[in-house]
Enzyme design. Structure first.
Site, PDB file in Angstrom:
ATOM      1  N   ALA A   1     -33.522 -31.428 -13.110  1.00  0.00           N
ATOM      2  CA  ALA A   1     -33.265 -30.322 -14.161  1.00  0.00           C
ATOM      3  C   ALA A   1     -32.192 -31.001 -15.227  1.00  0.00           C
ATOM      4  O   ALA A   1     -31.626 -32.045 -14.768  1.00  0.00           O
ATOM      5  CB  ALA A   1     -32.676 -29.094 -13.629  1.00  0.00           C
TER       6      ALA A   1
ATOM      7  N   GLY B   1     -35.174 -30.475  -9.536  1.00  0.00           N
ATOM      8  CA  GLY B   1     -36.384 -29.798  -9.764  1.00  0.00           C
ATOM      9  C   GLY B   1     -37.700 -30.657  -9.863  1.00  0.00           C
ATOM     10  O   GLY B   1     -38.678 -29.882  -9.915  1.00  0.00           O
TER      11      GLY B   1
ATOM     12  N   GLU C   1     -39.131 -30.221  -6.360  1.00  0.00           N
ATOM     13  CA  GLU C   1     -39.750 -28.645  -6.494  1.00  0.00           C
ATOM     14  C   GLU C   1     -40.953 -28.730  -7.100  1.00  0.00           C
ATOM     15  O   GLU C   1     -41.833 -27.801  -6.477  1.00  0.00           O
ATOM     16  CB  GLU C   1     -38.230 -27.965  -6.772  1.00  0.00           C
TER      17      GLU C   1
ATOM     18  N   GLU D   1     -28.833 -31.038  -5.117  1.00  0.00           N
ATOM     19  CA  GLU D   1     -28.161 -30.112  -5.920  1.00  0.00           C
ATOM     20  C   GLU D   1     -26.735 -29.616  -5.200  1.00  0.00           C
ATOM     21  O   GLU D   1     -25.659 -29.180  -6.050  1.00  0.00           O
ATOM     22  CB  GLU D   1     -28.883 -28.571  -5.648  1.00  0.00           C
TER      23      GLU D   1
END
Length: 260
Positions: free
Chosen positions: A66, A112, A115, A135
């Protein structure tokens, strides 16, 4: 379709969505998530699209994570809203599409990015791919479904290790853990995606949609997946695809599914 951060093409029923922020290693920001949602929504509504492949531009990254600069100063409330909106708009949305979605992971798929790949119906990877959920090294946890989908795919113990160590695994390790289905060279990645898509497109799109709903039901809280399977199985008997498929089998010819 024209977008700021992605490229979309449709070639004889195979749509390719390419995340196109090479200077940022295709990192997901708000604008990119919005672009992806809009593209997936349009492709889902396009009856000519039978399979969607998602990949990243260039050779270095599928999605390297991200865009941290967008949320570094967020409050508790802001962080919760970010995760909820992202899951609803993109990650859960992709998982529940009736059109099959294949992630073609080329290079880094981190945070992300991983994900997003896990939200797709299945994954293939190039041999230079690296995957992980880093993360906790930033003082946060995966917020786009990573803590839920990774254990589903690789088991609780391995998922805990990957999340807590913030480590990366190779494409071959990802294949061994069941995170990806195939590993090939970078040059072979998109041809393999096209080959798999071609095999999917020979079959009944109506039945495939029913299968997606039945498989996903097993991972929904409070839903009996077996009951959903029974219902979807029964519904198939009322479709034109079922009539064509069984007739073609009995007549010893290839089926020409109408998709209804």
């Amino acid at each position: 379709m024209n977008f700021e951060n992605i490229l979309v093409s449709n070639n004889n029923g195979l749509a390719t969505v390419t995340i196109n922020r090479p200077s940022k290693l295709n990192a997901l920001n708000k604008a990119t998530i919005h672009d992806l949602h809009t593209a997936f929504e349009a492709l889902e509504d396009d009856e000519t699209v039978k399979v969607i492949v998602v990949t990243g531009s260039g050779e270095k990254a599928f999605v390297a994570g991200a865009d941290i600069s967008e949320f570094a100063n967020f409050s508790v409330e802001d962080g919760g809203k970010l995760a909820a909106l992202g899951q609803d708009m993109l990650f859960d949305f992709v998982e529940n599409l009736s059109t099959p979605v294949i992630a073609a992971v080329n290079g880094f798929a981190l945070g992300g990015g991983l994900e997003l790949a896990m939200a797709c119906h299945f994954r293939i990877a190039s041999d230079n791919a690296k995957m992980g959920l880093p993360e906790v090294s930033l003082g946060v946890i995966p917020g786009y479904g990573g803590t839920q989908r990774l254990p589903q795919l690789v088991g609780k113990g391995k998922a805990m290790e990957l999340i807590m160590t913030a480590g990366m695994i190779s494409a071959e390790e990802a294949k061994a853990y069941g995170l990806v289905n195939h590993v090939v060279s970078l040059e072979e990645l998109m041809p393999l995606a096209e080959k798999l898509a071609s095999k999917i497109m020979r079959n009944s799109s109506v039945a495939i949609t029913a299968a997606i709903r039945a498989v996903n039901a097993n991972f929904e809280d409070g839903v009996n997946g077996f009951e959903v399977e029974i219902s979807e199985f029964g519904n198939c008997f009322g479709t034109e695809d079922f009539k064509e498929g069984t007739t073609a089998f009995l007549e010893k010819r290839k089926a020409n599914f109408p998709g209804a």
